[in-house]
Design an enzyme around this catalytic site. Sequence first.
Site, PDB file in Angstrom:
ATOM      1  N   ASP A  22       0.832  -1.205   0.000  1.00  0.00           N
ATOM      2  CA  ASP A  22       0.000   0.000   0.000  1.00  0.00           C
ATOM      3  C   ASP A  22       0.870   1.260   0.000  1.00  0.00           C
ATOM      4  OD1 ASP A  22      -2.368   1.470   0.077  1.00  0.00           O
ATOM      5  OD2 ASP A  22      -2.445   1.495   2.262  1.00  0.00           O
ATOM      6  N   CYS A  73     -20.758 -12.728  -3.332  1.00  0.00           N
ATOM      7  CA  CYS A  73     -21.584 -11.681  -2.714  1.00  0.00           C
ATOM      8  C   CYS A  73     -23.066 -11.907  -3.004  1.00  0.00           C
ATOM      9  CB  CYS A  73     -21.165 -10.298  -3.213  1.00  0.00           C
ATOM     10  SG  CYS A  73     -19.647  -9.669  -2.453  1.00  0.00           S
ATOM     11  N   CYS A 120     -26.574  -9.884  -1.875  1.00  0.00           N
ATOM     12  CA  CYS A 120     -26.368  -9.134  -0.638  1.00  0.00           C
ATOM     13  C   CYS A 120     -25.951  -7.689  -0.932  1.00  0.00           C
ATOM     14  CB  CYS A 120     -25.296  -9.810   0.219  1.00  0.00           C
ATOM     15  SG  CYS A 120     -24.953  -8.972   1.772  1.00  0.00           S
ATOM     16  N   CYS A 167     -13.290   3.972   9.200  1.00  0.00           N
ATOM     17  CA  CYS A 167     -14.639   3.451   9.408  1.00  0.00           C
ATOM     18  C   CYS A 167     -14.652   1.980   8.978  1.00  0.00           C
ATOM     19  CB  CYS A 167     -15.654   4.245   8.596  1.00  0.00           C
ATOM     20  SG  CYS A 167     -17.359   3.660   8.737  1.00  0.00           S
ATOM     21  N   CYS A 216     -20.817  -7.013   6.911  1.00  0.00           N
ATOM     22  CA  CYS A 216     -20.660  -8.006   5.848  1.00  0.00           C
ATOM     23  C   CYS A 216     -20.782  -9.396   6.455  1.00  0.00           C
ATOM     24  CB  CYS A 216     -19.305  -7.843   5.175  1.00  0.00           C
ATOM     25  SG  CYS A 216     -18.932  -9.141   3.975  1.00  0.00           S
TER      26      CYS A 216
END
Length: 367
Positions: free
Chosen positions: A151, A205, A208, A258, A265
């Site tokens: 990153d 996923c 959802c 956050c 999830c």
Amino acid sequence: MMLPELQHAGAAYDLDALAVCIKSWGIELGFADVRITDVDLSHAEPGFMAWLEAGYHGEMAYMAAHGTKRTRPAELVPGTMRAISARMNYLPAGVGDDWRKREESHAADTAVISVYARGRDYHKVLRSRLQQLADRIQKEIGNFGYRVFTDSAPVMEVALAEKAGLGWRGKHTLLLNREAGSMFFLGEILVDIPLPVDAPISSHCGQCSSCIDVCPTQAIIAPYTLDARRCISYLTIELHGSIPVELRPLIGNRVYGCDDCQLFCPWNKFAQRASVDDFDVRNGLDSASMVSLFAWTEQEFQRLLEGSPIRRIGHERWLRNIAVGLGNAAAGMRGDAGIVAALRARLDHPSEMVSEHVLWALQQHGA
């Protein structure tokens, strides 16, 4: 596991065996999983360029600063043939199975800091261990071309990890794994070795939309599309100036990042605990009061957050964020004497940005 007569320049070593060794060495170094992929990201480039064109990156100019190098790793590091992609769990080992419920129920005057940021800076942890993995490879095969990333450079980490089979991109744009949810960091080593690649996995996923529905600022404007300018992580970490007034009430008491899209999830019921202690909570940052953190001097901020990712935002933005949180505490603690006193003590702060947010917070308390 030793490999006989490895020679990087020729074909004397077994690439399949080397790949198996690399994954094994990665696990020994604390990674939860290590996979390998080629670096063709042509499928991801149009979407990324459209995202930039729409301005969804906000003030993160570095997202656009390197042109196509972000989507073309071989341009970033000439000679690159493969990416060794690794993930490392960061959920502290000591948290109970009810950790999500606990994270959803912080008191109004408690500072909510993203789970990943409560311990040691992940950049340092992953970079060090990825370098150790690269050193281990070099010990076996001799000098080779590589570069380690965590990153910290123009690399599309999620796209590479997805292609390597570490998981699939969720609708919140983070990587998801069936056995580990999304509470993990990603890192890569770009190498010039034609290692065998792993296959990607399918998305799970389904229909959802929990992450989209729960986002406090509705920053996930469509499945797989994030407008960072509305994201609380962006507003509290990447944004250098004043937080837009219309978004302040939506931030609540989240003072650094956050986690809501992850907390809600369903896959994170499988989140795995960290295998290293670097991500254990420091300075009580899982339950600290905003008033106490707001009282830190700049010297205390620098000292107490030594080695923390939070330190990168500096004391000024730290105070800005907490001021917003204290203002939002008025929803359930309007006019609280301790909060009002803490805010008034910072009203004459030399930073106009801090003073402005403090004044806004006081107004929320009717003070």
